[in-house]
Design a protein around this motif. Structure first.
Motif, mmCIF file in Angstrom:
data_model
loop_
_atom_site.group_PDB
_atom_site.id
_atom_site.type_symbol
_atom_site.label_atom_id
_atom_site.label_comp_id
_atom_site.label_asym_id
_atom_site.label_seq_id
_atom_site.Cartn_x
_atom_site.Cartn_y
_atom_site.Cartn_z
ATOM 1 N N VAL A 69 37.183 55.774 76.505
ATOM 2 C CA VAL A 69 35.895 56.325 76.082
ATOM 3 C C VAL A 69 35.635 57.648 76.792
ATOM 4 O O VAL A 69 35.163 58.610 76.184
ATOM 5 C CB VAL A 69 34.759 55.312 76.356
ATOM 6 C CG1 VAL A 69 33.399 55.935 76.104
ATOM 7 C CG2 VAL A 69 34.946 54.070 75.518
ATOM 8 N N GLY A 70 35.953 57.720 78.068
ATOM 9 C CA GLY A 70 35.781 58.977 78.808
ATOM 10 C C GLY A 70 36.637 60.087 78.244
ATOM 11 O O GLY A 70 36.189 61.227 78.096
ATOM 12 N N GLY A 71 37.885 59.775 77.883
ATOM 13 C CA GLY A 71 38.768 60.784 77.314
ATOM 14 C C GLY A 71 38.305 61.266 75.953
ATOM 15 O O GLY A 71 38.343 62.458 75.656
ATOM 16 N N VAL A 72 37.839 60.336 75.120
ATOM 17 C CA VAL A 72 37.350 60.717 73.796
ATOM 18 C C VAL A 72 36.090 61.565 73.922
ATOM 19 O O VAL A 72 35.916 62.565 73.206
ATOM 20 C CB VAL A 72 37.095 59.450 72.943
ATOM 21 C CG1 VAL A 72 36.306 59.776 71.698
ATOM 22 C CG2 VAL A 72 38.408 58.792 72.590
ATOM 23 N N THR A 73 35.201 61.188 74.835
ATOM 24 C CA THR A 73 33.976 61.967 75.050
ATOM 25 C C THR A 73 34.316 63.372 75.546
ATOM 26 O O THR A 73 33.742 64.361 75.087
ATOM 27 C CB THR A 73 33.059 61.255 76.056
ATOM 28 O OG1 THR A 73 32.789 59.942 75.585
ATOM 29 C CG2 THR A 73 31.774 62.021 76.264
ATOM 30 N N PHE A 74 35.246 63.444 76.465
ATOM 31 C CA PHE A 74 35.661 64.753 76.975
ATOM 32 C C PHE A 74 36.282 65.597 75.874
ATOM 33 O O PHE A 74 35.999 66.795 75.768
ATOM 34 C CB PHE A 74 36.650 64.569 78.128
ATOM 35 C CG PHE A 74 37.243 65.850 78.600
ATOM 36 C CD1 PHE A 74 36.477 66.750 79.316
ATOM 37 C CD2 PHE A 74 38.551 66.167 78.313
ATOM 38 C CE1 PHE A 74 37.019 67.952 79.744
ATOM 39 C CE2 PHE A 74 39.098 67.358 78.733
ATOM 40 C CZ PHE A 74 38.328 68.242 79.449
ATOM 41 N N MET A 75 37.111 64.997 75.032
ATOM 42 C CA MET A 75 37.732 65.746 73.932
ATOM 43 C C MET A 75 36.685 66.224 72.944
ATOM 44 O O MET A 75 36.749 67.349 72.450
ATOM 45 C CB MET A 75 38.770 64.875 73.222
ATOM 46 C CG MET A 75 40.012 64.615 74.036
ATOM 47 S SD MET A 75 40.939 66.105 74.376
ATOM 48 C CE MET A 75 41.550 66.473 72.755
ATOM 49 N N ALA A 76 35.682 65.369 72.645
ATOM 50 C CA ALA A 76 34.630 65.773 71.718
ATOM 51 C C ALA A 76 33.810 66.916 72.297
ATOM 52 O O ALA A 76 33.479 67.881 71.599
ATOM 53 C CB ALA A 76 33.731 64.582 71.399
ATOM 54 N N PHE A 77 33.473 66.823 73.579
ATOM 55 C CA PHE A 77 32.712 67.892 74.217
ATOM 56 C C PHE A 77 33.536 69.167 74.294
ATOM 57 O O PHE A 77 33.034 70.262 74.039
ATOM 58 C CB PHE A 77 32.264 67.458 75.608
ATOM 59 C CG PHE A 77 31.385 68.446 76.287
ATOM 60 C CD1 PHE A 77 30.093 68.656 75.849
ATOM 61 C CD2 PHE A 77 31.850 69.189 77.358
ATOM 62 C CE1 PHE A 77 29.271 69.578 76.463
ATOM 63 C CE2 PHE A 77 31.041 70.112 77.981
ATOM 64 C CZ PHE A 77 29.747 70.300 77.534
#
Length: 119
Positions: A69-77
């Protein structure tokens, strides 16, 4: 037979306009400098990515979020950063140049960003 050395002179106006790169164009020094800067940029990118991944892992552990979830959030941001930057710059420029109203396109983009990220 004397060897001629080409002296590169760079004044402040040339430095401001192109960082004195036009004075090293088409020279062996310019080619070596470009290749070195290109390689150094990848070294810097690898170092920054390593530190960023360590920081993201620490944040995920601290807040109890899974690393996926942290990686996906970082990629989206990270993929939205260019749009956010353009919107902020255009909003600041329009507010500085005219009245204090935010332009319609910036409001629409910011609302779309907020709604997209919250769903």
């Amino acid at each position: 037979r004397p060897v001629r050395v080409r002296v590169m002179v760079c004044d402040i106006d040339q430095f401001i306009s192109d960082f004195c790169l036009s004075s090293v164009d088409r020279t062996w020094f310019g080619l070596v400098a470009e290749v070195a800067l290109f390689g150094w940029s990848f070294v810097g990118l690898a170092h920054a990515a390593d530190k960023l991944c360590d920081s993201l892992e620490t944040l995920c552990d601290h807040y109890g979020v899974s690393e996926d979830v942290g990686g996906v959030t970082f990629m989206a941001f990270g993929s939205a950063i260019p749009e956010i930057t353009v919107n902020v710059v255009s909003t600041v420029r329009s507010v500085g140049l005219s009245d204090t109203r935010v332009p319609q396109h910036s409001r629409a983009d910011l609302w779309a960003l907020l709604l997209h990220r919250s769903t």
